[in-house]
Design a protein around this motif. Structure first.
Motif, PDB file in Angstrom:
ATOM      1  N   ILE A  26      26.643  32.634  59.557  1.00 28.17           N
ATOM      2  CA  ILE A  26      27.426  31.962  59.604  1.00 28.17           C
ATOM      3  C   ILE A  26      27.339  30.405  59.982  1.00 28.17           C
ATOM      4  O   ILE A  26      27.902  29.583  59.486  1.00 28.17           O
ATOM      5  CB  ILE A  26      28.578  32.393  60.947  1.00 28.17           C
ATOM      6  CG1 ILE A  26      27.921  32.325  62.217  1.00 28.17           C
ATOM      7  CG2 ILE A  26      29.167  33.709  60.676  1.00 28.17           C
ATOM      8  CD1 ILE A  26      29.020  32.284  63.194  1.00 28.17           C
ATOM      9  N   ASP A  34      24.957  28.859  58.402  1.00 24.32           N
ATOM     10  CA  ASP A  34      24.708  28.247  57.094  1.00 24.32           C
ATOM     11  C   ASP A  34      25.430  28.978  56.016  1.00 24.32           C
ATOM     12  O   ASP A  34      24.693  29.297  55.054  1.00 24.32           O
ATOM     13  CB  ASP A  34      23.079  28.353  57.053  1.00 24.32           C
ATOM     14  CG  ASP A  34      22.707  27.030  56.353  1.00 24.32           C
ATOM     15  OD1 ASP A  34      23.565  26.199  56.200  1.00 24.32           O
ATOM     16  OD2 ASP A  34      21.411  26.909  56.022  1.00 24.32           O
ATOM     17  N   THR A  93      27.587  24.945  52.061  1.00 25.65           N
ATOM     18  CA  THR A  93      27.405  23.597  52.633  1.00 25.65           C
ATOM     19  C   THR A  93      28.901  22.963  53.175  1.00 25.65           C
ATOM     20  O   THR A  93      28.471  21.905  54.156  1.00 25.65           O
ATOM     21  CB  THR A  93      27.376  22.688  50.982  1.00 25.65           C
ATOM     22  OG1 THR A  93      28.408  22.672  50.084  1.00 25.65           O
ATOM     23  CG2 THR A  93      25.808  23.139  50.558  1.00 25.65           C
ATOM     24  N   PHE A  94      29.878  23.381  52.610  1.00 24.04           N
ATOM     25  CA  PHE A  94      31.178  22.899  53.576  1.00 24.04           C
ATOM     26  C   PHE A  94      31.246  23.280  54.851  1.00 24.04           C
ATOM     27  O   PHE A  94      31.653  22.660  55.768  1.00 24.04           O
ATOM     28  CB  PHE A  94      32.609  23.234  52.601  1.00 24.04           C
ATOM     29  CG  PHE A  94      32.804  22.630  51.606  1.00 24.04           C
ATOM     30  CD1 PHE A  94      31.779  21.577  50.880  1.00 24.04           C
ATOM     31  CD2 PHE A  94      34.027  22.528  50.717  1.00 24.04           C
ATOM     32  CE1 PHE A  94      31.975  20.857  49.874  1.00 24.04           C
ATOM     33  CE2 PHE A  94      34.404  21.758  49.763  1.00 24.04           C
ATOM     34  CZ  PHE A  94      33.435  21.161  49.210  1.00 24.04           C
ATOM     35  N   ARG A 124      28.752  23.831  56.912  1.00 27.81           N
ATOM     36  CA  ARG A 124      27.618  23.192  57.369  1.00 27.81           C
ATOM     37  C   ARG A 124      28.244  21.856  57.787  1.00 27.81           C
ATOM     38  O   ARG A 124      27.952  21.441  59.179  1.00 27.81           O
ATOM     39  CB  ARG A 124      26.439  23.244  56.563  1.00 27.81           C
ATOM     40  CG  ARG A 124      25.104  22.834  57.487  1.00 27.81           C
ATOM     41  CD  ARG A 124      24.142  22.321  56.654  1.00 27.81           C
ATOM     42  NE  ARG A 124      23.423  23.384  55.526  1.00 27.81           N
ATOM     43  CZ  ARG A 124      22.616  23.008  54.650  1.00 27.81           C
ATOM     44  NH1 ARG A 124      22.110  21.764  54.503  1.00 27.81           N
ATOM     45  NH2 ARG A 124      22.208  23.834  53.854  1.00 27.81           N
ATOM     46  N   ASP A 125      28.552  21.076  57.093  1.00 26.91           N
ATOM     47  CA  ASP A 125      29.260  19.763  57.417  1.00 26.91           C
ATOM     48  C   ASP A 125      30.395  19.791  58.313  1.00 26.91           C
ATOM     49  O   ASP A 125      30.672  18.971  59.049  1.00 26.91           O
ATOM     50  CB  ASP A 125      29.389  18.775  56.333  1.00 26.91           C
ATOM     51  CG  ASP A 125      28.090  18.454  55.548  1.00 26.91           C
ATOM     52  OD1 ASP A 125      27.068  18.409  56.316  1.00 26.91           O
ATOM     53  OD2 ASP A 125      27.945  18.339  54.378  1.00 26.91           O
ATOM     54  N   ALA A 126      31.549  20.639  57.819  1.00 24.07           N
ATOM     55  CA  ALA A 126      32.863  20.519  58.242  1.00 24.07           C
ATOM     56  C   ALA A 126      33.313  21.486  59.250  1.00 24.07           C
ATOM     57  O   ALA A 126      34.607  21.315  59.679  1.00 24.07           O
ATOM     58  CB  ALA A 126      33.891  20.251  57.065  1.00 24.07           C
ATOM     59  N   TYR A 176      31.223  24.202  61.108  1.00 21.44           N
ATOM     60  CA  TYR A 176      30.339  24.925  62.104  1.00 21.44           C
ATOM     61  C   TYR A 176      29.974  24.017  63.231  1.00 21.44           C
ATOM     62  O   TYR A 176      30.110  24.328  64.488  1.00 21.44           O
ATOM     63  CB  TYR A 176      28.937  25.372  61.321  1.00 21.44           C
ATOM     64  CG  TYR A 176      28.300  25.970  62.318  1.00 21.44           C
ATOM     65  CD1 TYR A 176      28.444  27.267  62.621  1.00 21.44           C
ATOM     66  CD2 TYR A 176      27.028  25.482  63.211  1.00 21.44           C
ATOM     67  CE1 TYR A 176      27.733  28.020  63.512  1.00 21.44           C
ATOM     68  CE2 TYR A 176      26.207  26.219  63.995  1.00 21.44           C
ATOM     69  CZ  TYR A 176      26.556  27.606  64.064  1.00 21.44           C
ATOM     70  OH  TYR A 176      25.918  28.235  65.102  1.00 21.44           O
ATOM     71  N   PRO A 177      30.118  22.501  62.882  1.00 21.93           N
ATOM     72  CA  PRO A 177      29.915  21.542  64.195  1.00 21.93           C
ATOM     73  C   PRO A 177      31.160  21.660  64.923  1.00 21.93           C
ATOM     74  O   PRO A 177      31.043  20.887  65.966  1.00 21.93           O
ATOM     75  CB  PRO A 177      29.739  20.127  63.428  1.00 21.93           C
ATOM     76  CG  PRO A 177      29.097  20.538  61.959  1.00 21.93           C
ATOM     77  CD  PRO A 177      29.895  21.840  61.819  1.00 21.93           C
ATOM     78  N   TYR A 183      35.356  27.170  53.779  1.00 20.03           N
ATOM     79  CA  TYR A 183      35.514  26.092  54.897  1.00 20.03           C
ATOM     80  C   TYR A 183      36.855  26.562  55.499  1.00 20.03           C
ATOM     81  O   TYR A 183      36.518  27.131  56.563  1.00 20.03           O
ATOM     82  CB  TYR A 183      35.729  24.858  54.017  1.00 20.03           C
ATOM     83  CG  TYR A 183      36.281  23.732  54.835  1.00 20.03           C
ATOM     84  CD1 TYR A 183      36.110  23.567  56.219  1.00 20.03           C
ATOM     85  CD2 TYR A 183      37.348  22.848  54.474  1.00 20.03           C
ATOM     86  CE1 TYR A 183      36.617  22.199  56.939  1.00 20.03           C
ATOM     87  CE2 TYR A 183      38.055  21.633  55.079  1.00 20.03           C
ATOM     88  CZ  TYR A 183      37.615  21.608  56.330  1.00 20.03           C
ATOM     89  OH  TYR A 183      38.065  20.559  57.116  1.00 20.03           O
TER      90      TYR A 183
END
Lengths: 157, 418
Positions: free
Chosen positions: B136, B138, B141-142, B144-146, B148-149, B396
């Motif tokens: 989860i 990684d 890409t979505f 990772r940026d939008a 997970y943080p 996402y």
């Protein structure tokens, strides 16, 4: 959480891993500017960060100042996290927001973003005063404790 | 866009018949909460069990359609050397919860067109300490940026937002989700492979469970595990020659990232092809004897009940209040009336466990077993038609994939399709 009372709390940092594109938000976060990728052909804003325009597939995207207002779609309090930074500060508020400019973003809540006062206990009252679904909010782009760019939402008065 | 092209688009072609295709030898293999073994073990043992059931040699299998999250750095081609086989048809389907029906569709066309004679369709994954957290962190890409943080909740967070929105929109309650989870646990109590099948689940247990994210509590979440699910696909002629009982495909379709302008997901691609599935199968929702939904969270099962025509949008709450969802029609005291629709008859992922991509084959393999009359204590009586649906890939903020199929036992009058 009982363990955290016995052991010194290690100062963890939020997950800072981003794609190359996502990392490009950092200088704007430093300046406190809300920018998203905008297409020079169709003028649409896109998010999450991407290589081509999600509307017209143009490759000509650039980071432009974006209108900051939007509406909360849903708000949940996370009671579980795979990352120690959040796990130490549960419950953590997560908002999904539909920006007037188009995109849907996930954001921290300004009163509970763990940015200025991270590590402090979150008061129940504070949780209650956070935006809920349907509320209008203003979005900002900030640096978190790992100096990574994140969105933070604040209720509009 | 020219009007000629628009007209052409409106005449969008339909999937042709799956006539002549046989689904045989359903297997569920090696379920364990954690395993030191690699994904190839669960895929390879699924293949081993299937050829043993079929009474064929591994070299008779000339096609592989594989789904796995944990196979990397290997892929389906690596498996050829690992298993020492020489297939002439390979597919790898990285579509998570929709991968079973999608593998079935790809393999069916390969068999119909002569690209393969026997295709092994398998989902298999291992689950090692920390591997779910790695997945989860990684996932795309979505994410990772939008996503997970923002709290690192993985799919629980995204589905909590979807569930919260659905509850506010349609008035579904936690008790309604509980009805689904509890009926599935009852089904799992009759299916020995289910990892949680030895435990009962009451409404009190369900409602008092540990909170995970917003309205999502512990028994709304699947338990990641290791395991394999698979079946063989071949022509009806070949199945008859081998003396293998088989199940037919009456209709199947898929549609991805549909309704993409919905700010929050409350429906998926099924709404745009469910009617066509019923038309092609020449039956309606009332003729479906069991429904196998992709139950990564109960709200997603509700969306499938609605979008596949078992009730109107927003009415799944009422549907589960009035319908016994157990394999044997026992309402467990949680539903009124005499309606019954066996749902996730092996317990679904919520009670069997989510073996990565194998979970995308769970309902399909269970349906084949049921329609062959090969289920054991959880056998649905006189089952002739099954609806199986798939859903998956939270790139996402929503699941992108949708797939669904109507299967029939070959003793039923519509067997073989149109």
């Amino acid at each position: 959480m009982a363990d955290s009372k016995q052991m010194p709390v290690t100062k963890k940092r939020p997950p800072a891993k981003r794609t190359n594109l996502g990392a490009q938000l950092k200088p704007f976060a430093e300046q406190g500017e809300l920018r998203l990728q905008q297409c020079s052909s169709c003028q649409q804003f896109s998010y999450p960060p991407r290589e081509v325009c999600g509307h017209c597939l143009s490759g000509d995207l650039s980071w432009q100042v974006c209108p900051a207002e939007g509406q909360v779609l849903a708000r949940v309090d996370l009671h579980n996290s795979f990352e120690p930074f959040y796990a130490e500060q549960l419950p953590w508020v997560l908002l999904s927001i539909k920006l007037d400019a188009g995109p849907v973003v996930y954001a921290h809540s300004a009163s509970h973003a763990g940015l200025e006062n991270s590590g402090s206990e979150v008061e129940a009252l504070e949780i209650e005063s956070i935006a809920n679904s349907g509320d209008r909010v203003e979005l900002s782009l900030q640096l978190d404790e790992a100096e990574a760019p994140v969105f933070v939402a604040e209720p509009l008065k | 866009m020219s009007s000629t092209f628009q007209n052409f688009q409106q005449a969008k072609s339909q999937p042709s018949s799956y006539q002549g295709i046989a689904l045989v030898c359903p297997v569920s293999v090696g379920y364990a909460k954690q395993s030191e073994k690699g994904a190839a073990y669960f895929i390879g043992r699924s293949l081993g069990e299937m050829i043993q059931q079929a009474g064929i040699h591994k070299d008779d299998v000339d096609g592989l359609a594989i789904s796995s999250f944990s196979l990397g750095p290997d892929s389906v081609i690596s498996l050829c050397q690992h298993f020492d086989i020489s297939p002439r048809f390979l597919e790898q389907l990285p579509f998570g919860g929709a991968s079973g029906v999608i593998a079935m569709r790809r393999a069916a066309r390969a068999v119909q067109m002569g690209d393969a004679d026997i295709v092994a369709c398998i989902g298999g994954d291992t689950n090692q300490a920390g591997s779910f957290a790695d997945l989860i962190a990684d996932f795309s890409t979505f994410t990772r940026d939008a996503s997970y943080p923002y709290g690192a909740g993985g799919p629980n967070a995204a589905f909590a937002l979807i569930t919260q929105h659905y509850m506010e929109q349609y008035g579904a309650t936690r008790e309604d989700f509980g009805r689904i989870a509890i009926a599935q646990r009852y089904n799992a109590n009759h299916y020995p492979t289910a990892l949680l099948g030895h435990k009962t689940l009451s409404m009190d247990d369900y409602l008092n469970a540990r909170p995970i994210a917003g309205p999502v509590h512990m028994f709304d979440c699947v338990m990641p595990c290791a395991g394999g699910e698979g079946f063989l696909m071949m022509s009806v002629e070949r199945a008859k020659f081998l003396g293998l009982p088989y199940v037919s495909i009456l209709a199947a379709d898929e549609l991805h990232h549909a309704h993409r302008d919905d700010p929050v997901q409350y429906r998926a691609g099924w709404t745009l092809y469910a009617n066509k599935l019923y038309q092609q199968a020449n039956i309606g929702p009332d003729d479906i004897d069991m429904l196998q939904t992709y139950d990564d969270y109960p709200v997603i099962s509700m969306m499938q009940m609605e979008d596949l025509g078992f009730c109107a949008k927003g009415e799944a709450k009422q549907f589960v209040r009035e319908t016994a969802l157990t394999f044997d029609g026992n309402n467990l005291g949680y539903s009124s009336g005499n309606n019954c629709l066996p749902h996730n008859t092996s317990g679904g992922q919520l009670s069997v466990g989510q073996a990565g991509s194998a979970a995308g084959f769970l309902g399909l393999v269970e349906s084949i077993r049921q329609l062959l009359g090969q289920a054991e204590k959880n056998q649905v009586q006189d089952a002739r038609h099954a609806m199986v649906s798939g859903y998956g890939m939270i790139n996402y903020d929503r699941g992108l994939c949708s797939s669904a199929a109507i299967l029939a036992s070959t003793t039923s009058d519509t067997a073989g399709g149109q």
